[in-house]
Write an enzyme that holds these catalytic residues in place. Sequence first.
Site, mmCIF file in Angstrom:
data_model
loop_
_atom_site.group_PDB
_atom_site.id
_atom_site.type_symbol
_atom_site.label_atom_id
_atom_site.label_comp_id
_atom_site.label_asym_id
_atom_site.label_seq_id
_atom_site.Cartn_x
_atom_site.Cartn_y
_atom_site.Cartn_z
ATOM 1 N N HIS A 109 -1.734 -9.503 2.151
ATOM 2 C CA HIS A 109 -2.288 -8.541 1.198
ATOM 3 C C HIS A 109 -3.803 -8.430 1.367
ATOM 4 O O HIS A 109 -4.481 -9.400 1.714
ATOM 5 C CB HIS A 109 -1.947 -8.955 -0.228
ATOM 6 C CG HIS A 109 -2.210 -7.891 -1.238
ATOM 7 N ND1 HIS A 109 -3.459 -7.660 -1.768
ATOM 8 C CD2 HIS A 109 -1.390 -6.972 -1.801
ATOM 9 C CE1 HIS A 109 -3.392 -6.653 -2.626
ATOM 10 N NE2 HIS A 109 -2.154 -6.210 -2.658
ATOM 11 N N GLU A 177 0.175 -0.274 1.976
ATOM 12 C CA GLU A 177 -0.778 -0.185 0.890
ATOM 13 C C GLU A 177 -2.154 0.169 1.452
ATOM 14 O O GLU A 177 -2.897 -0.728 1.879
ATOM 15 C CB GLU A 177 -0.859 -1.510 0.130
ATOM 16 C CG GLU A 177 0.437 -1.932 -0.530
ATOM 17 C CD GLU A 177 0.238 -3.090 -1.500
ATOM 18 O OE1 GLU A 177 0.700 -2.995 -2.632
ATOM 19 O OE2 GLU A 177 -0.407 -4.079 -1.112
#
Length: 252
Positions: A109, A177
């Site tokens: 992430h 993302e």
Amino acid sequence: MSEDLSARSGRPVTIGISTKMYLGYAASCAWLGEVVRIAQASPAVQDGRVELFVAPSFPVLETALRLTRGTPVKVGAQNASDQDSGALTGEVSPAFLAEMGVELVELGHAERRRYFGEDDGVTAAKVAAAQRNGITPLLCVGELERTSMEDAAQFCLEQVATAGVSATGPVPVLAYEPVWAIGAAEPAGAEHVRGVVARMKAELPEGITVIYGGSAGPGLLPRLQPEVDGLFLGRFAHDARNLELILAEAGQ
């Protein structure tokens, strides 16, 4: 009746939620109870048209596993070590997570990269550790700044390549993302997301699930189909009523 999203894409719609570090202990437990209640009332989750997973904070993983036992809801972790055991104070072993029954782990992430220095090498080691322990890597990829669909897709494909995903472990789920869209007031444009994911899938092995995260909310999922296979939700779904709306939308 309109054709449902899972039929259009040829696979279940995947919906996941990470609580990050927003919820305290009591709030996390209450939220998990609401998620399970909503999942049990969702025909799409119960019949497999929608695959639902949650990634709560480490201290409530055992609670999450207990509450979801006997339901289709999968439990994921927000991180894991690249080592199975050892003198690594404060780390959490993927072997430990697998023994508990955790099925997915979020890796790569942007926040882990930015704030904790987890570069491509660290991410690759963690992906390998998850796979050798039978845990599905939820590999986050995404370009840093607004750019063309072609450049964004190439950036993401390079992230996948450097992660060194093994062909012998569980097939990873990719969470697209765009870093510039995480926590933004609006998600990335639907045309951009569809275009990037389509270009990625053209180069990836067939059958890879790609979900979108980054300020996702109701009304977005139908606009991303059929290229995108689901949503990875954050703060919006910390209000379980909003998750209920999205599950209903995914099962239409």
